[in-house]
Design a protein around this motif. Structure first.
Motif, mmCIF file in Angstrom:
data_model
loop_
_atom_site.group_PDB
_atom_site.id
_atom_site.type_symbol
_atom_site.label_atom_id
_atom_site.label_comp_id
_atom_site.label_asym_id
_atom_site.label_seq_id
_atom_site.Cartn_x
_atom_site.Cartn_y
_atom_site.Cartn_z
ATOM 1 N N ARG A 36 0.831 -1.213 0.000
ATOM 2 C CA ARG A 36 0.000 0.000 0.000
ATOM 3 C C ARG A 36 0.858 1.252 0.000
ATOM 4 N N ARG A 37 1.878 1.264 0.832
ATOM 5 C CA ARG A 37 2.742 2.449 0.923
ATOM 6 C C ARG A 37 3.505 2.695 -0.375
ATOM 7 N N LEU A 38 3.966 1.634 -1.015
ATOM 8 C CA LEU A 38 4.679 1.791 -2.282
ATOM 9 C C LEU A 38 3.793 2.479 -3.313
ATOM 10 N N ILE A 39 2.601 1.965 -3.500
ATOM 11 C CA ILE A 39 1.697 2.517 -4.510
ATOM 12 C C ILE A 39 1.227 3.909 -4.116
ATOM 13 N N ARG A 40 0.882 4.100 -2.858
ATOM 14 C CA ARG A 40 0.430 5.416 -2.405
ATOM 15 C C ARG A 40 1.524 6.466 -2.589
ATOM 16 N N SER A 41 2.770 6.106 -2.280
ATOM 17 C CA SER A 41 3.850 7.086 -2.420
ATOM 18 C C SER A 41 4.069 7.459 -3.878
ATOM 19 N N GLY A 72 6.405 -9.648 -5.780
ATOM 20 C CA GLY A 72 7.750 -9.225 -5.406
ATOM 21 C C GLY A 72 7.768 -8.335 -4.174
ATOM 22 N N VAL A 73 6.817 -7.423 -4.082
ATOM 23 C CA VAL A 73 6.769 -6.500 -2.943
ATOM 24 C C VAL A 73 6.244 -7.200 -1.698
ATOM 25 N N ARG A 74 5.235 -8.034 -1.862
ATOM 26 C CA ARG A 74 4.654 -8.724 -0.711
ATOM 27 C C ARG A 74 5.673 -9.638 -0.046
ATOM 28 N N GLY A 75 6.308 -10.468 -0.835
ATOM 29 C CA GLY A 75 7.316 -11.367 -0.290
ATOM 30 C C GLY A 75 6.759 -12.561 0.466
ATOM 31 N N SER A 76 5.580 -12.465 1.055
ATOM 32 C CA SER A 76 4.977 -13.583 1.776
ATOM 33 C C SER A 76 3.462 -13.495 1.649
ATOM 34 N N LYS A 77 2.802 -14.600 1.959
ATOM 35 C CA LYS A 77 1.341 -14.670 1.884
ATOM 36 C C LYS A 77 0.846 -14.198 0.514
ATOM 37 N N THR A 78 1.435 -14.752 -0.506
ATOM 38 C CA THR A 78 1.133 -14.312 -1.865
ATOM 39 C C THR A 78 0.236 -15.305 -2.586
ATOM 40 N N HIS A 79 -0.803 -15.727 -1.954
ATOM 41 C CA HIS A 79 -1.764 -16.622 -2.600
ATOM 42 C C HIS A 79 -2.760 -15.794 -3.414
ATOM 43 N N GLY A 80 -3.467 -16.465 -4.294
ATOM 44 C CA GLY A 80 -4.376 -15.785 -5.221
ATOM 45 C C GLY A 80 -5.393 -14.889 -4.548
ATOM 46 N N LEU A 87 -5.361 -6.223 -5.504
ATOM 47 C CA LEU A 87 -5.824 -5.578 -6.737
ATOM 48 C C LEU A 87 -7.083 -4.753 -6.472
ATOM 49 N N ALA A 88 -7.993 -5.299 -5.667
ATOM 50 C CA ALA A 88 -9.227 -4.580 -5.353
ATOM 51 C C ALA A 88 -8.934 -3.334 -4.529
ATOM 52 N N HIS A 89 -8.121 -3.489 -3.499
ATOM 53 C CA HIS A 89 -7.855 -2.382 -2.581
ATOM 54 C C HIS A 89 -6.934 -1.327 -3.193
ATOM 55 N N LEU A 90 -5.866 -1.768 -3.812
ATOM 56 C CA LEU A 90 -4.848 -0.830 -4.296
ATOM 57 C C LEU A 90 -5.188 -0.211 -5.644
ATOM 58 N N PHE A 91 -5.883 -0.975 -6.487
ATOM 59 C CA PHE A 91 -6.168 -0.508 -7.842
ATOM 60 C C PHE A 91 -7.658 -0.337 -8.102
ATOM 61 N N ASP A 92 -8.466 -0.506 -7.036
ATOM 62 C CA ASP A 92 -9.917 -0.341 -7.133
ATOM 63 C C ASP A 92 -10.487 -1.141 -8.293
ATOM 64 N N THR A 93 -10.047 -2.399 -8.384
ATOM 65 C CA THR A 93 -10.426 -3.265 -9.489
ATOM 66 C C THR A 93 -10.910 -4.605 -8.952
#
Length: 157
Positions: A36-41, A72-80, A87-93
């Motif tokens: 979230r911080r990466l995209i928001r910044s 790549g950014v998450r690094g963990s808990k990267t399940h579908g 995608l929904a939260h960060l890109f409103d999609t």
């Protein structure tokens, strides 16, 4: 202005104290907060208008690259399911599993992602960093070139 110069200019604009602070804080708050911080910044640095929203078609058209970035950014808990939430939260999609999972499977089949079988899901990680970087750089150059064309065209209109 070349694409590399444009990208360097964008990076220079984004390298203020706020971005450095965000990056430092992000490492201590888990994968979701870091993403979230990466995209928001990035959005804060590029747009003063808080009403900016990603176009869903653009997100779908760039889904492979976005999944690579998120994984790549998450690094963990990267399940579908977590990636669909990002995608929904960060890109409103709101993308369906029928859109996201085939892309994850194809990225895994191509070797750029490595799935890890869990009890009821798969977790993904980037397995071929060089290939992921090449894909992201190629996409970035395409988008920056298109943005530069649009920018130049504004002066002609």
């Amino acid at each position: 202005m070349t694409i590399d110069e444009l990208y360097d200019e964008l990076l220079t604009q984004a390298a203020d104290d706020r971005t450095v602070t965000v990056a430092a804080e992000a490492s201590t708050r888990g994968p979701e907060a870091r993403t979230r911080r990466l995209i928001r910044s990035v959005l804060d640095d590029l747009f003063q208008d808080a009403s900016f929203a990603f176009d869903e078609t653009l997100v779908k058209d760039n889904l492979d690259e976005l999944l690579l970035v998120l994984i790549g950014v998450r690094g963990s808990k990267t399940h579908g399911k977590a990636l669909m939430g990002d995608l929904a939260h960060l890109f409103d999609t709101q993308l369906s599993p029928g859109t996201v999972y085939p892309r994850l499977h194809e990225l895994a089949e191509s070797g750029v992602l490595a799935p890890r079988e869990m009890v009821r899901t798969k977790e993904y990680r980037v397995s071929e960093r060089a290939d992921a970087v090449r894909r992201l750089e190629r996409s970035m150059r395409q988008h920056l070139a298109l943005a530069a064309v649009f920018y130049a065209a504004l002066e002609e209109l």
